[in-house]
Design a protein around this motif. Structure first.
Motif, PDB file in Angstrom:
ATOM      1  N   LYS A 145      24.985  52.050  36.595  1.00 64.04           N
ATOM      2  CA  LYS A 145      25.879  52.720  35.646  1.00 64.04           C
ATOM      3  C   LYS A 145      26.884  53.620  36.365  1.00 64.04           C
ATOM      4  O   LYS A 145      27.996  53.831  35.886  1.00 64.04           O
ATOM      5  CB  LYS A 145      25.056  53.561  34.664  1.00 64.04           C
ATOM      6  N   LYS A 180      30.585  52.793  37.119  1.00 66.89           N
ATOM      7  CA  LYS A 180      31.583  52.804  36.064  1.00 66.89           C
ATOM      8  C   LYS A 180      32.836  53.565  36.481  1.00 66.89           C
ATOM      9  O   LYS A 180      33.951  53.242  36.066  1.00 66.89           O
ATOM     10  CB  LYS A 180      30.981  53.470  34.819  1.00 66.89           C
ATOM     11  N   THR A 202      36.728  53.614  35.153  1.00 73.74           N
ATOM     12  CA  THR A 202      37.090  54.678  34.200  1.00 73.74           C
ATOM     13  C   THR A 202      38.038  55.687  34.842  1.00 73.74           C
ATOM     14  O   THR A 202      38.926  56.200  34.184  1.00 73.74           O
ATOM     15  CB  THR A 202      35.829  55.401  33.677  1.00 73.74           C
ATOM     16  N   ARG A 252      37.511  45.359  36.208  1.00 73.84           N
ATOM     17  CA  ARG A 252      36.798  45.824  35.022  1.00 73.84           C
ATOM     18  C   ARG A 252      35.661  44.862  34.675  1.00 73.84           C
ATOM     19  O   ARG A 252      34.546  45.259  34.354  1.00 73.84           O
ATOM     20  CB  ARG A 252      37.773  45.928  33.844  1.00 73.84           C
ATOM     21  N   ASN A 308      31.936  46.145  34.702  1.00 76.93           N
ATOM     22  CA  ASN A 308      31.272  46.174  33.394  1.00 76.93           C
ATOM     23  C   ASN A 308      29.961  45.396  33.393  1.00 76.93           C
ATOM     24  O   ASN A 308      28.995  45.794  32.743  1.00 76.93           O
ATOM     25  CB  ASN A 308      32.202  45.609  32.306  1.00 76.93           C
ATOM     26  N   VAL A 360      27.438  47.652  34.855  1.00 70.08           N
ATOM     27  CA  VAL A 360      27.104  48.781  34.003  1.00 70.08           C
ATOM     28  C   VAL A 360      26.155  48.380  32.886  1.00 70.08           C
ATOM     29  O   VAL A 360      25.266  49.139  32.492  1.00 70.08           O
ATOM     30  CB  VAL A 360      28.412  49.388  33.439  1.00 70.08           C
ATOM     31  N   LYS A 361      26.313  47.132  32.384  1.00 67.99           N
ATOM     32  CA  LYS A 361      25.533  46.735  31.214  1.00 67.99           C
ATOM     33  C   LYS A 361      24.154  46.171  31.539  1.00 67.99           C
ATOM     34  O   LYS A 361      23.388  45.850  30.646  1.00 67.99           O
ATOM     35  CB  LYS A 361      26.332  45.677  30.423  1.00 67.99           C
ATOM     36  N   ASP A 404      28.624  35.895  31.802  1.00 69.94           N
ATOM     37  CA  ASP A 404      29.610  36.961  32.008  1.00 69.94           C
ATOM     38  C   ASP A 404      30.411  36.737  33.276  1.00 69.94           C
ATOM     39  O   ASP A 404      31.633  36.884  33.289  1.00 69.94           O
ATOM     40  CB  ASP A 404      28.899  38.322  32.080  1.00 69.94           C
ATOM     41  N   LYS A 445      34.245  36.450  32.727  1.00 72.54           N
ATOM     42  CA  LYS A 445      35.029  37.611  33.112  1.00 72.54           C
ATOM     43  C   LYS A 445      35.738  37.441  34.447  1.00 72.54           C
ATOM     44  O   LYS A 445      36.709  38.121  34.738  1.00 72.54           O
ATOM     45  CB  LYS A 445      34.129  38.866  33.177  1.00 72.54           C
TER      46      LYS A 445
END
Lengths: 1071, 368
Positions: B246, B249, B253, B288, B292, B295-296, B309, B313
Motif C-alpha cells: 500500500k 501508492k 498519488t 498508475r 494500483n 495497492v489492491k 489486471d 492495465k
C-alpha cells in the motif's frame, strides 16, 4: 530338544486400512510354531508399525523343525469384536538346518491373505541354534541338502551317486472334510496351505532319512508333486537322486561350471577322453551294481516303435480284488511281471536317476525313451499313515519302466520323472525316462570300504539271482570293454542293445564320428544334451499336439475307455514328433516330455522336446508323400505340390537352423556304409512320383520317411505338419537347459509364466477339429510370447515348459513357463560363419581335428570291415519292416479303426552323409566361446536394488553360483468372491501369479540370495464360477535359492581346472 | 472357441512405453490395438491382431495394478509385487504425472473440488483429451495438492521428494498447487492467449519472491530452517508484504513524484526506442496501472484478478501501441531503476521485490 528357533518381528509397512473411521490400523503379530504361540504388542494407529519385538524362542525337536513352517499372522486389534486377520506369512526354516545353506532369514515378506492377496509387508528375523544329536535312531534328517536342479549343483562335485529315492505321504484334503461346510473359505484355504506345507516338510524329512541311510548327504533333482485327488484325499509325493556331494572351495571352481553355456563347447573341443580318465569319480572297482542285461527277448513286444517304448497301459481297479494290484493287466506285461516278481527284493531297488545332466563320463550309452502309464480309479485313502495303494501303484509303474529299460539293453534310467493327471475319480499315472548305460564307477566308490559294500549288497542282491542271461563277471567286463572302446564325445549315441536282436525296428549305421560303433538313425531322450555331444547347427523346440474325444462315462467303463485310447495317443504323438523332426532335418530329440491330460470328455496329449542334429548320427532322410491312387492326375498334382512344400520347408529349415553337414567324402575314410545305399539320393518330386509303387513295396530300403495319404485325415496331418508357424527372425527356442549352437549369452534374462484358458464353443467337435484348435492354441500362445519378448531379440526361449489341463468340460488350459535369454548377435554370427566354413580354412579347426584324430587312432586300429558292414545293414531293413507291421497289426487288433493305414518308416543313408568324422563340427566353437567371455565381461553390474532373478535353468549366463541357500517349495491358494471387481479371471490370475513371484523373491532375498535357479511351476489349478462371481486358484512353485556373482567380478580368478584336479581338494572347505 | 483367460507375467515386469502412453491417454484396449496396428508393429514382428490384443490387455492390466502404487510413488520403489528396474520406475511415475497443457489450462486456478471434477466431461469435449485422461490428471492435481497442503517446507522440494518427480515437473505441479490455492483467474477471454507455461513461470516468480518462504531465501538473513517449519509457506503470499505494498501508492498519488519518475524514465529512454512518444503520453496511465495493482493486493478478490489486471492495465495498452518485447524490457528496467533515484521515495526494497516479479511476469506474458 535339539533345536532352538528364534524369531523377531521388526516392523510392518504398507498395511491395509482396517479401521474405516480413522483410516488406520492397530496391528499386532502372532508368531506360531507347532503348538506354541507368541504375540507382539499392539502398535496402535499406524499403517507402518514398528514392533521391534523381543526374540521369541521356540525349543523344539529337529523333527518338528523340518516338518513345520514358522507361521506369522498379522492381525488388527479390535477392542469390542474379534480381531481381524490381515494376513499370514509362512516361513520354511529348512534352509537354516543345513550348515552350508543360509544362516539366517531376514527381510521383508509380503503379508498374504488367501482372499485379498498381498496386504502389506512385514520385516522378520529368524535364526536357529541346532544342538548336535548323536541319536542314531533319530527321525530327523537335518543337514541333508535338497536341490531342484537336475544336474550336479554348480559349486559341488559328486563323490558318489547313490540312486533313486522316493516317498509319498497322504492325507485327507481339508477342502473335503465335513467341517468345511461350516468354516469360512479363508479358514479352509489356510488349513489346506498349512497341511500341504506340513506334508512337504514331512516328505522332505523322510526322504532325507533314506538318503542318510544310503550314506548320502544330498538329494539332487528333487521333484515334489501334489495330487489333489478330491474326495479321496491329498497325496504329496517326491522323487530324487541321492548323492554324496563335496563342496568345491571357491578358488577351484571349475570353469565348466561357471560357464555352463560354453561348457559343451569346451568339452567337445578339448579331447574329452582325457577328462573321463582323469575324472576323480573314476576309482576303478568291479561292479556289484546292476549289470547290463543286453537282450531281453521276452519283452521286445513291449517296444513298439523306434526308440520309444510305449507301455500298454495296465489297468488296475482298486477296491476290487485283494492285495492292491489285482485286476486286469494287459497281456504282454504279464509275462514280464512274472519274470520279475521272482525276486521281490530286486524290485525294491530302482536304478533310476532324476538327473538330466551328468558329470563327464557318467553316461556311457543311451538306449531311448522309456515310458509307462497306467489308469487308476481313485478311492478314499482309509489310513493315511499307510499309503500302500499309492505306493503300490507307483511301484508297478517303476517296475514297468525298469523292464522297458532292460528291453533296450540298459541297466539304468536317467532323466526320470513321474506325473499324474486326475479327472474326477480317474487318475493317469505316468512315468518316463531315458534308458541308459552308466559308468558303474560312479556308483561304486563306496564299495572301497567293506562296510559300504555290505550295506549295498543287503539292499540289492547281485543280478545273477534275477535270472539274467549273463553272469555277472561277464557283464562287468563287457562294461569295461565298452568304455575303453568308445570315444567319449559320441559314446552316448552308440546303441546299448544287441544289433542282431533289436528291441524295436531301427536302422543302424556306424557312428559318423568314430566309425566303430553302431548308432541308431534317430535318438529320443528325456535328458539334456550331454556336454560332450557334437551337434551340427542349432536346435529347436518341437511339439506334437493331440486331442482325442471320449465319451463321458463313470468308473471302470471310463477307465477302460481311457486306457484304450492311451496307446493310440502315444503312437500319434510319436509319429508327429518324428515327422516334425525330419521336417527340420534333425535326428535327435532331447528333453522329451509327454504329457497326457484327462478331462471328462477328452484327452489332451502334448509332447515337447528339443530337436538337434547330432553329428554322430546319420543325416535324416526327407519326408516323402505317397498317394494311394497314383492314376488320378489331379491327385498326383496335389501330392506333388505337397511334396514340394515339404521339400521347401526342409531346405528352409536347414538354412534356419544352420544345419550344413559336410558333403560326403566317405571313400577316403573307408566308410563302412555300403555303396548301394549311399548312391541313392532322395531329392526331387519327379523322382518320387516315379518311384511311388516301388516305394510301397520296398520301403525298407529307401531313405525317406514315407507319409502315405490314404484318407483325408492324413492330408490334414500333413497340412498341420506344415502349418507350424516358423519362429520370427531372431528367435530360437528349446525346452532343454542349453541351446546347441548358441554360446554367447548376455545377461539379458526374462523368466515368465503365461496361462491361457480356452472355451470350446462347439460341443460336437471331431477329433480333427479339436486337434486343429489345440494346435492353434499352442501356436498362438508361442506367437504371443515371441511378440512380447521382441525387445530381447536376438534371443532364445530356453526351458520352455508347457503344461496342459482340462479343468472343466469344454475348457482347455495351457500354461507355459520359460526363460528368454538374449545373446550377442555379432559374435554369434561370427561363430556361425566359422561353422559354415570348410574345415581346412581355419587354423584352430585344423588343430582340433588333428588332436581328435590322434586321440582316436589307437582304437581305429581295427577298422570295421566293409563286408560285415554290408551284411549288417542289409539285415536291418527287413527286420524293421517285420516288426513295424506286427506293431501295426497289434494296434489294429486293439482298436477297430486305425487312422492311418500304414506308416512306413524307412530310411537310407543320404549321400550327403558326413564322413570327415568329428573334426569340423566342433572346431569353431572355441572361437565363439572366447568371444562370449569377452562379451559377458563388458556387462554392467546390476543395480543396487535387491533384484532377485528367476530362471528355470540351473545357471545364469555370465555368472557363477557361489552358494546354494536351500530349496524353495511354496504352495499358495487364492480365492475371490468378487471376480468381476478384480478384473475378471484374467485380472485375478494375473495378480495371483505376480504375487507368487513376489513371495518367492521375498523368501530368496530374506535368505540372502539374489536368484532362484531351476524354478518351476509344478501346479496351477484354476477353477471359476463366473455366475457366483467366484474363482479359486492353487499354485505350487519350487526352485533353488542361490547367491551368484557376475563373472566379470571374478576376472582375477584363473581359468579353471579340469574336474580331475579338484578331486584333491576333497572335503568341503568353505567359509 | 474363445479365450477365457489370457495372462502373461514376467519376473521383470514388461512394459511397453507406447502402450503405457495409450493407457494414460485413456484409449480403450480396442482403440490402442487399432493405433498400434497402424503403427506397423505387426509387420515388424509377424504377429496377428489377436496377439496384439492379448499383449495390450496384459499391459493394461499391469498398469491398472500399478496405478494404486503410482498414487504414492515412493511405494513403487519398495513394494514387492512388481520387479521394475529403477529407470523404468522413474519413467512410469514421470509419465503418470505428466499432463496435457491444454487440459491444465482449463482447470488452472479452479478449486480442485468435486464440482470441478463433474465438469470434466465439458473440459474433455473442449480440449479433445479423453475423459479418462482428464480424470487422471485432475486426480493427480488434487492428490499433490492434498499432500503438500499438510507438509511444511519448500513446495517444489516437497513435491519432488514425495512424488519422486523431475525438477521441471515438480515446478509445474507447484504452479498448479499455487494457482489452485490462490484461485487466480485464468479463464477470462483476455487471458486465453496465455499458455500454461506462461502461468507456471509467473507462479514460480510469485513463489520465489512474494510468499512467506521467499523471505528466508531471498530477503532476510535469517536461517532458512526457521522458515522450513512454516506451513503453507510457499503457497500463500506473505500478508505483511501485501500490506506494505500500500505504501507504493505514493508513486502515483504524489504528483511531483510521478512527474519526476516520468522525466527520469523519459530521459533514459529517449532515442532508444521507436515507441518513445507513445510511452511518454501513456506513462502516467501505465504507472498508475502497475501501482494500483500493488495497492489492491490485500483484497483476495484482487489477488485473483492479478493476471487479468496485468493484461488490462498494462499489456493491452502497450500492445495497442505496438511495443516490441525489447521496448517492454527497456521500459520496465528503467521504470524500476528510476524509482531509486527519486529522493522522497523510501520503499526501495519493497519496490524491488514488487517490480522484480512484475517485470519478469510481464515480459513472459507479453506475446501474441
Amino acid at each position: 530338544m535339539p533345536g532352538k528357533l528364534k524369531a523377531k518381528i521388526v516392523a510392518g509397512r504398507h498395511l491395509p486400512v482396517m479401521d474405516r473411521a480413522s483410516d488406520l490400523t492397530d496391528a499386532f503379530v502372532e508368531v506360531k510354531f507347532g503348538n506354541t504361540t507368541f504375540k507382539t504388542d499392539v502398535f496402535p494407529k499406524s499403517l507402518n508399525p514398528q514392533w521391534n519385538s523381543e526374540w521369541f524362542k521356540f525349543e523344539v525337536d529337529d523333527e518338528d523343525l523340518q516338518d513345520e513352517p514358522l507361521q506369522i499372522t498379522v492381525l488388527d486389534h479390535d477392542t469390542y469384536s474379534a480381531n481381524d486377520a490381515i494376513g499370514k506369512v509362512y516361513i520354511d526354516i529348512d534352509p537354516l538346518l543345513c550348515s552350508e545353506a543360509a544362516t539366517r532369514i531376514c527381510g521383508w515378506f509380503p503379508i498374504y491373505d488367501t482372499i485379498h492377496g498381498i496386504r502389506g509387508e512385514i520385516n522378520v528375523l529368524v535364526k536357529v541354534d541346532l544342538f548336535n544329536d548323536l541319536n542314531s535312531f533319530r527321525q530327523s534328517s537335518c543337514g541333508v541338502k535338497f536341490f531342484c536342479t537336475t544336474s550336479i549343483p554348480r559349486c559341488y562335485r559328486a563323490a558318489l551317486v547313490h540312486g533313486f529315492v522316493e516317498e509319498l505321504v497322504v492325507n485327507e484334503d481339508p477342502e473335503y472334510q465335513w467341517i468345511d461346510r461350516i468354516r469360512t473359505p479363508r479358514a479352509s484355504n489356510e488349513a489346506r496351505q498349512r497341511l500341504i506345507s506340513l506334508m512337504s516338510g514331512e516328505l522332505q524329512r523322510k526322504i532325507g532319512l533314506k538318503v542318510l541311510e544310503m550314506g548320502g548327504n544330498a538329494v539332487v533333482g528333487y521333484l515334489q508333486c501334489f495330487d489333489l485327488e478330491g474326495e479321496s484325499g491329498l497325496v504329496v509325493r517326491a522323487i530324487g537322486t541321492a548323492c554324496t556331494l563335496d563342496k568345491l572351495t571357491p578358488g577351484t571352481a571349475p570353469n565348466t561350471n561357471t560357464h555352463s553355456n560354453t561348457a559343451p563347447a569346451s568339452n567337445a573341443c578339448n579331447s574329452p577322453s582325457k577328462d573321463s580318465k582323469e575324472s576323480p569319480l573314476a576309482h576303478g572297482c568291479r561292479s556289484t551294481h546292476n549289470s547290463p542285461v543286453r537282450s531281453a527277448c521276452s519283452s521286445q513286444r513291449l517296444s513298439h516303435s523306434q526308440n520309444f517304448s510305449v507301455s500298454v497301459p495296465t489297468l488296475v481297479f482298486t477296491g476290487m480284488g485283494s492285495g492292491g494290484s489285482a485286476g486286469k493287466e494287459a497281456g504282454p506285461l504279464k509275462t514280464l511281471l512274472r519274470q520279475h516278481t521272482q525276486s521281490a527284493l530286486e524290485q525294491r531297488e530302482f536304478p533310476f536317476f532324476t538327473l538330466t545332466c551328468f558329470p563327464p563320463g557318467f553316461l556311457v550309452h543311451v538306449g531311448g525313451v522309456v515310458s509307462a502309464r497306467s489308469v487308476k480309479l481313485l478311492d478314499r485313502i482309509h489310513n493315511p499313515d499307510e499309503p500302500e495303494t499309492r505306493d503300490a501303484w507307483w511301484e508297478e509303474i517303476r517296475q514297468e519302466i525298469k523292464s522297458h529299460a532292460k528291453a533296450l539293453g540298459c541297466h539304468a534310467v536317467v532323466g526320470y520323472s513321474e506325473s499324474t493327471s486326475i479327472c474326477e475319480e480317474v487318475c493317469i499315472l505316468s512315468a518316463s525316462g531315458t534308458a541308459a548305460m552308466l559308468n558303474p564307477r560312479f556308483m561304486r566308490e563306496g564299495c572301497l570300504d567293506a562296510g559300504g559294500s555290505d550295506h549295498r549288497l543287503s539292499r540289492q542282491p547281485p543280478l545273477n539271482v534275477v535270472g539274467s542271461e549273463r553272469i555277472e563277471g561277464d557283464a562287468s567286463s563287457a562294461w569295461f570293454g565298452f568304455e575303453d572302446a568308445s570315444p567319449p564325445s559320441c559314446g552316448f549315441c552308440h546303441i546299448p542293445y544287441d544289433e542282431f536282436n533289436m528291441p524295436f525296428p531301427a536302422q543302424l549305421t556306424y557312428c559318423y564320428r568314430c566309425r566303430r560303433q553302431k548308432v541308431p538313425d534317430v535318438l529320443f531322450t528325456t535328458i539334456d544334451l550331454p556336454a560332450e555331444a557334437a551337434v551340427t547347427g542349432k536346435g529347436c523346440l518341437i511339439q506334437a499336439r493331440l486331442c482325442r474325444t471320449k465319451k463321458k462315462a463313470q468308473g471302470e467303463v471310463n477307465a477302460t475307455a481311457i486306457s484304450n485310447l492311451l496307446p493310440f495317443m502315444e503312437y500319434e504323438l510319436h509319429t508327429q514328433l518324428m515327422n516334425k523332426l525330419k521336417l527340420r532335418s534333425m535326428n535327435a530329440l532331447f528333453g522329451l516330455r509327454i504329457q497326457i491330460s484327462v478331462g471328462e470328455n477328452m484327452l489332451l496329449g502334448l509332447a515337447s522336446a528339443t530337436g538337434v542334429y547330432l553329428s554322430a548320427l546319420p543325416a535324416p532322410g526327407g519326408i516323402q508323400v505317397a498317394g494311394k491312387t497314383p492314376s488320378d492326375l489331379n491327385y498326383d498334382q496335389h501330392i506333388a505340390t505337397m511334396q514340394k512344400r515339404i521339400n521347401d520347408t526342409i531346405t528352409k529349415n536347414k538354412e534356419l537352423y544352420n544345419i550344413h553337414p559336410p558333403e560326403s567324402t566317405e571313400e577316403l575314410v573307408g566308410s563302412p556304409i555300403p555303396d548301394r545305399q549311399r548312391s541313392r539320393l532322395f531329392r526331387s518330386t519327379s523322382e518320387s512320383s516315379d518311384e511311388l509303387l516301388e516305394l510301397d513295396l520296398s520301403h525298407g530300403k529307401k531313405d525317406a520317411f514315407v507319409l502315405e495319404i490314404d484318407d483325408t485325415d492324413a492330408v490334414e496331418d500333413i497340412q498341420s505338419l506344415l502349418t507350424d508357424a516358423p519362429m520370427p527372425a531372431g528367435f530360437y527356442s528349446c525346452n532343454t537347459e542349453v541351446m546347441p549352437g548358441i554360446y554367447n549369452w548376455t545377461s539379458g534374462l526374462q523368466m515368465f509364466t503365461s496361462v491361457r484358458v480356452y472355451r470350446l464353443s462347439n460341443a460336437n467337435l471331431t477329433n480333427q477339429g479339436l486337434n486343429k484348435i489345440f494346435t492353434e492354441l499352442c501356436e498362438n500362445l508361442l506367437k504371443s510370447l515371441y511378440f512380447k519378448l521382441r525387445s530381447m531379440i536376438p534371443c532364445c526361449l530356453c526351458h520352455v515348459n508347457f503344461t496342459v489341463a482340462v479343468p472343466e468340460e469344454e475348457l482347455i488350459q495351457v500354461a507355459v513357463t520359460a526363460v528368454a535369454m538374449s545373446f550377442d548377435k555379432d559374435t554369434q554370427q561370427a561363430a556361425d560363419k566359422a561353422l559354415n566354413k570348410g574345415s581346412g580354412e581355419n587354423e584352430d579347426q585344423l588343430q582340433f581335428s588333428m588332436e581328435l584324430c590322434a586321440d582316436s587312432t589307437p582304437s581305429n586300429n581295427q577298422p570295421t570291415s566293409k563286408p560285415s558292414g554290408v551284411s549288417e545293414s542289409a539285415l536291418v531293413p527287413s527286420s524293421s519292416r517285420d516288426r513295424c507291421s506286427t506293431w501295426l497289426e497289434l494296434l489294429r487288433l486293439k482298436a477297430h479303426t486305425i487312422r492311418r493305414g500304414s506308416v512306413k518308416t524307412s530310411r537310407r543313408t543320404q549321400s550327403l552323409a558326413h564322413s570327415v568324422s568329428s573334426a569340423e563340427r566342433c572346431s569353431p566353437l572355441p572361437e565363439g566361446r572366447s568371444r562370449s567371455l569377452r562379451s559377458t565381461r563388458s556387462m554392467p553390474c546390476g543395480a543396487p536394488v535387491a533384484v532377485v532373478k528367476m530362471t528355470p535353468l540351473s545357471f545364469l549366463p555370465g555368472t557363477r553360483i557361489v552358494k546354494y541357500l536351500g530349496i524353495i517349495n511354496m504352495f499358495f491358494i487364492r480365492e475371490t468372491t468378487s471376480l468381476r471387481e478384480e478384473g475378471g479371471v484374467s485380472g485375478f490370475l494375473h495378480c495371483f501369479i505376480a504375487e507368487v513371484f513376489a513371495m518367492v523373491r521375498a523368501h530368496v532375498a530374506a535368505l540372502g540370495g539374489n536368484a532362484v535357479v531351476s524354478y518351476s511351476m509344478k501346479e496351477c489349478v484354476f477353477m471359476e464360477n463366473p455366475n457366483k462371481n467366484q474363482a479359486q486358484c492353487l499354485i505350487n512353485v519350487s526352485g533353488d535359492a542361490v547367491i551368484f556373482v557376475r563373472e566379470s567380478e571374478q576376472e582375477a580368478t584363473p581359468p579353471l581346472m579340469s574336474s580331475g584336479q579338484i578331486s584333491s581338494t576333497g572335503a568341503d572347505g568353505t567359509t | 472357441m474363445s479365450v477365457e483367460l489370457d495372462v502373461f507375467v514376467g519376473n521383470t515386469t514388461i512394459m511397453d512405453e507406447e502402450v503405457y502412453q495409450f493407457w494414460l491417454d485413456g484409449y480403450t484396449v480396442n482403440d490402442a490395438v487399432k493405433v498400434r496396428m497402424e503403427g506397423g508393429v505387426l509387420e515388424e514382428c509377424e504377429a496377428s491382431a489377436e496377439v496384439l490384443h492379448s499383449d495390450t490387455m496384459d499391459q493394461y492390466r499391469t498398469f491398472q495394478m500399478c496405478e494404486r502404487l503410482l498414487h504414492s510413488p515412493a511405494k513403487l520403489a519398495n513394494q514387492l509385487l512388481f520387479q521394475i528396474p529403477p529407470h523404468r520406475q522413474a519413467m512410469l511415475i514421470e509419465r503418470y504425472y505428466a499432463f496435457d497443457g491444454v487440459f491444465v489450462r482449463e482447470v488452472l486456478g479452479k478449486k480442485l473440488s468435486k464440482g470441478t471434477k463433474k465438469d470434466l466431461d465439458d473440459v474433455s469435449a473442449k480440449t479433445g483429451v479423453t475423459l479418462k485422461s482428464c480424470r487422471r490428471q485432475f486426480d493427480n492435481f488434487k492428490r499433490v495438492f492434498k499432500v503438500v497442503e499438510e507438509l511444511k517446507g519448500p513446495l517444489v522440494e516437497n513435491i519432488r521428494q514425495h512424488f519422486l518427480l523431475s525438477d521441471q515437473l515438480a515446478r509445474n505441479y507447484a504452479a498448479i498447487v499455487f494457482f489452485a490455492n490462490n484461485r487466480f483467474e485464468t479463464g477470462k477471454k483476455k487471458l486465453h492467449y496465455l499458455t500454461f507455461q506462461d502461468f507456471a513461470f509467473c507462479a514460480g516468480q510469485l513463489i520465489s519472491y512474494w510468499t512467506v518462504g521467499a523471505v528466508g531465501d531471498n530477503l532476510s538473513p535469517q536461517s532458512p530452517d526457521v522458515y522450513n517449519m512454516v506451513e503453507d509457506m510457499d503457497v500463500d503470499l506473505e500478508k505483511q508484504f501485501l500490506q506494505d505494498l500500500k505504501e507504493l501508492k505514493i508513486l502515483i498519488t504524489d504528483k511531483d513524484l510521478l512527474d519526476q519518475h516520468k522525466s527520469l524514465v523519459c530521459t533514459a529512454l529517449r532515442g532508444k526506442t521507436k515507441v518513445f512518444n507513445e510511452m511518454e503520453t501513456n506513462f502516467k496511465n501505465l504507472s498508475r496501472g502497475l501501482v494500483n495493482i500493488a495497492v489492491k493486493l490485500t483484497n483476495t478478490k484482487d489477488v485473483r484478478d492479478f493476471f487479468i489486471d496485468l493484461v488490462e492495465k498494462f499489456i493491452e495498452p502497450c500492445r495497442s501501441d505496438k511495443w516490441t518485447a525489447g521496448d517492454m524490457r527497456l521500459f520496465l528496467t528503467h521504470y524500476t531503476n528510476s524509482a531509486h533515484i527519486l529522493d522522497t521515495f523510501k520503499h526501495q526494497v519493497l519496490w524491488d521485490r514488487y517490480m522484480g516479479v512484475i517485470k519478469s511476469c510481464i515480459l513472459k506474458m507479453y506475446h501474441d
